[in-house]
Motif scaffolding. Structure first.
Motif, short mmCIF file in Angstrom:
data_model
loop_
_atom_site.label_atom_id
_atom_site.label_comp_id
_atom_site.label_asym_id
_atom_site.label_seq_id
_atom_site.Cartn_x
_atom_site.Cartn_y
_atom_site.Cartn_z
N LEU A 121 0.84 -1.20 0.00
CA LEU A 121 0.00 0.00 0.00
C LEU A 121 0.88 1.24 0.00
O LEU A 121 1.86 1.31 0.74
N ASP A 122 0.51 2.24 -0.81
CA ASP A 122 1.23 3.50 -0.77
C ASP A 122 0.68 4.38 0.36
O ASP A 122 -0.30 4.03 1.02
N GLU A 123 1.31 5.53 0.57
CA GLU A 123 0.94 6.38 1.70
C GLU A 123 -0.50 6.87 1.60
O GLU A 123 -1.22 6.92 2.60
N GLY A 124 -0.93 7.22 0.41
CA GLY A 124 -2.29 7.71 0.24
C GLY A 124 -3.33 6.66 0.60
O GLY A 124 -4.34 6.95 1.25
N SER A 125 -3.09 5.41 0.18
CA SER A 125 -4.02 4.33 0.50
C SER A 125 -4.05 4.06 2.00
O SER A 125 -5.11 3.84 2.59
N ALA A 126 -2.87 4.08 2.62
CA ALA A 126 -2.79 3.84 4.07
C ALA A 126 -3.50 4.95 4.83
O ALA A 126 -4.23 4.70 5.80
N ARG A 127 -3.31 6.20 4.40
CA ARG A 127 -3.97 7.33 5.05
C ARG A 127 -5.49 7.20 4.92
O ARG A 127 -6.24 7.48 5.86
N GLY A 128 -5.95 6.76 3.75
CA GLY A 128 -7.38 6.56 3.56
C GLY A 128 -7.94 5.51 4.50
O GLY A 128 -9.03 5.68 5.08
N LYS A 129 -7.20 4.41 4.69
CA LYS A 129 -7.63 3.37 5.62
C LYS A 129 -7.72 3.92 7.04
O LYS A 129 -8.66 3.61 7.79
N MET A 130 -6.74 4.74 7.41
CA MET A 130 -6.72 5.28 8.78
C MET A 130 -7.87 6.26 9.01
O MET A 130 -8.55 6.20 10.03
N THR A 131 -8.10 7.15 8.05
CA THR A 131 -9.17 8.13 8.24
C THR A 131 -10.54 7.46 8.21
O THR A 131 -11.45 7.88 8.93
N ASP A 170 -10.14 15.66 11.65
CA ASP A 170 -9.75 16.68 10.67
C ASP A 170 -8.24 16.85 10.64
O ASP A 170 -7.63 16.99 9.57
N TYR A 171 -7.61 16.83 11.82
CA TYR A 171 -6.16 16.98 11.90
C TYR A 171 -5.45 15.84 11.19
O TYR A 171 -4.46 16.03 10.49
N ALA A 172 -5.98 14.63 11.36
CA ALA A 172 -5.38 13.47 10.72
C ALA A 172 -5.51 13.54 9.21
O ALA A 172 -4.59 13.17 8.48
N ARG A 173 -6.65 14.03 8.74
CA ARG A 173 -6.85 14.13 7.29
C ARG A 173 -5.93 15.19 6.67
O ARG A 173 -5.44 15.03 5.56
N LYS A 174 -5.71 16.28 7.41
CA LYS A 174 -4.95 17.40 6.86
C LYS A 174 -3.51 17.43 7.35
O LYS A 174 -2.75 18.30 6.97
N GLY A 175 -3.15 16.49 8.21
CA GLY A 175 -1.83 16.51 8.85
C GLY A 175 -0.72 16.06 7.93
O GLY A 175 -0.89 15.88 6.72
N ARG A 176 0.43 15.83 8.56
CA ARG A 176 1.60 15.41 7.80
C ARG A 176 1.39 14.01 7.24
O ARG A 176 0.54 13.25 7.68
N THR A 177 2.22 13.67 6.27
CA THR A 177 2.13 12.34 5.68
C THR A 177 2.51 11.28 6.70
O THR A 177 3.24 11.54 7.66
N MET A 178 2.02 10.07 6.49
CA MET A 178 2.36 8.97 7.37
C MET A 178 3.78 8.50 7.07
O MET A 178 4.32 8.75 5.98
N SER A 179 4.39 7.84 8.04
CA SER A 179 5.75 7.32 7.87
C SER A 179 5.69 5.83 7.56
O SER A 179 5.01 5.07 8.26
N GLY A 180 6.41 5.42 6.54
CA GLY A 180 6.52 4.01 6.21
C GLY A 180 7.71 3.41 6.93
O GLY A 180 8.86 3.82 6.69
#
Length: 369
Positions: free
Chosen positions: A125-135, A150-160
């Protein structure tokens, strides 16, 4: 492990684009490197080992300090002063936040001396897909604060992060003693409400038994990190270990790897406890009957091997209103785990709504009687 002689720190693995010279990164879900600057791609070279079995190392040789020098390496790491995570960083990265707890850390030049990884599961999974799963997961938690979502959606990118694990293979043979219980029933006369009644009473007849069971354990998985609560990482299972690839630094391009904090011998203590539970279950099954008593189990372990492996986790640590919230996403399946945040306002509204509904129901019942 301190008995190993220290080799020189390994060179950092960089993969410059042959088109523009920028650093390339591993492209999750694809067997290739990609350049974000110019879009150039490069397939990861397939060695003759690809698709084969990963080579195990002998456990007893390792704990005695006799592993071959080629099995040991040193990597440059930064240690978090808050959670103790030891994460590999690039030489040109001077300051950052710990991906495990969001604590600001300054990169140092310390080294982490460890047994080399034998295999890894590449990110799928790329970062965008992982962020979508988390949100999506956060959105399913009704009591989570809206501000955090909201902070999680607009926050910094996730770390792999490639998180360290140990796997153990063991050939076990166990001799046991115990007792097999066979249920039978007796009819007795009892007094109930002044009347005699016949009742059936179950009893158990026990017979001493002994025997042997054998089991081969394959890839008993033990977390090699202490940076995250174990219940989070355990809940990311299952991992598709059959898809494990032999270690190649190309898979780490653009990602970070955590150095293991749980030493090999300590990891085996946890693995052995798991094996003992399974063997105990096997013994009870072998005893048979309606009930079982296990008196003693003597387990002998023949071949005992291990691997140090890396598993992919997308990670986010958010500081919200003075509290750190940590979330982890399985980099293969998208399964999400983390600290469950609660909104006091939402809980208060839910309680108030419940009291109002209860009051209405009570009023309706009172007026209809």
């Amino acid at each position: 492990m301190d008995t190993f002689s220290a080799p020189a720190p390994t060179d950092e693995h960089r993969f410059p684009c042959d088109n523009c010279g920028a650093d390339m990164r591993f492209d999750p879900g694809e067997n290739r490197l990609i350049c974000d600057h110019c879009g150039n791609t490069q397939e990861i070279t397939e060695g003759p080992w690809r698709g084969g079995t990963l080579r195990e190392l002998d456990f007893r040789t390792a704990v005695s300090g006799d592993l071959a020098e080629e099995e040991i390496e040193e990597t440059r790491v930064s240690s978090c002063p808050n959670c103790g995570a030891q994460v590999e960083f690039d030489a040109d990265l001077h300051a950052t936040e710990c991906p495990f707890c969001a604590t600001p850390v300054v990169t140092d030049t310390g080294t982490h001396r460890h047994i080399k990884p034998k295999g890894l599961l590449p990110f799928a999974l790329d970062e965008g897909s992982a962020r979508g799963k988390m949100t999506d997961w956060l959105g399913s938690l009704w009591f989570a604060p809206n501000g955090l979502q909201d902070y999680a959606r607009k926050g910094r990118t996730m770390s792999g992060i490639y998180v360290p694990y140990w796997t153990f293979d063991a050939d076990t043979k166990s001799a046991y003693t115990g007792a097999r219980g066979k249920h039978y029933y007796e009819t007795r006369t009892v007094m109930r409400d002044g009347k005699r009644q016949q009742v059936r009473v179950r009893k158990t007849r026990w017979r001493n038994v002994s025997g042997r069971v054998a089991r081969f354990f394959d890839d008993v998985l033990v977390l090699g990190s202490t940076s995250l609560p174990k219940q989070y990482t355990d809940a990311l299972e299952p991992w598709d270990l059959s898809e494990m690839e032999p270690y190649q630094p190309e898979y780490l391009a653009g990602f970070r790897a955590e150095g293991y904090q749980v030493q090999l011998e300590d990891a085996f203590v946890e693995a052995r406890a798991y094996m003992d539970r399974i063997i105990h279950r096997d013994v009870k099954f072998d005893i048979g009957g309606d009930d079982q008593r296990v008196k003693s189990v003597d387990t002998q372990i023949g071949t005992l091997t291990f691997k140090h492996v890396l598993l992919p986790v997308w990670m986010a640590a958010y500081k919200y209103r003075g509290k750190t919230y940590r979330f982890v996403v399985n980099g293969r399946t998208g399964r999400v785990q983390g600290e469950r945040p609660y909104s006091a306002m939402k809980i208060a509204i839910a309680v108030l709504a419940g009291l109002i509904v209860a009051g209405i129901i009570g009023f309706v019942l009172a007026t209809t009687q």
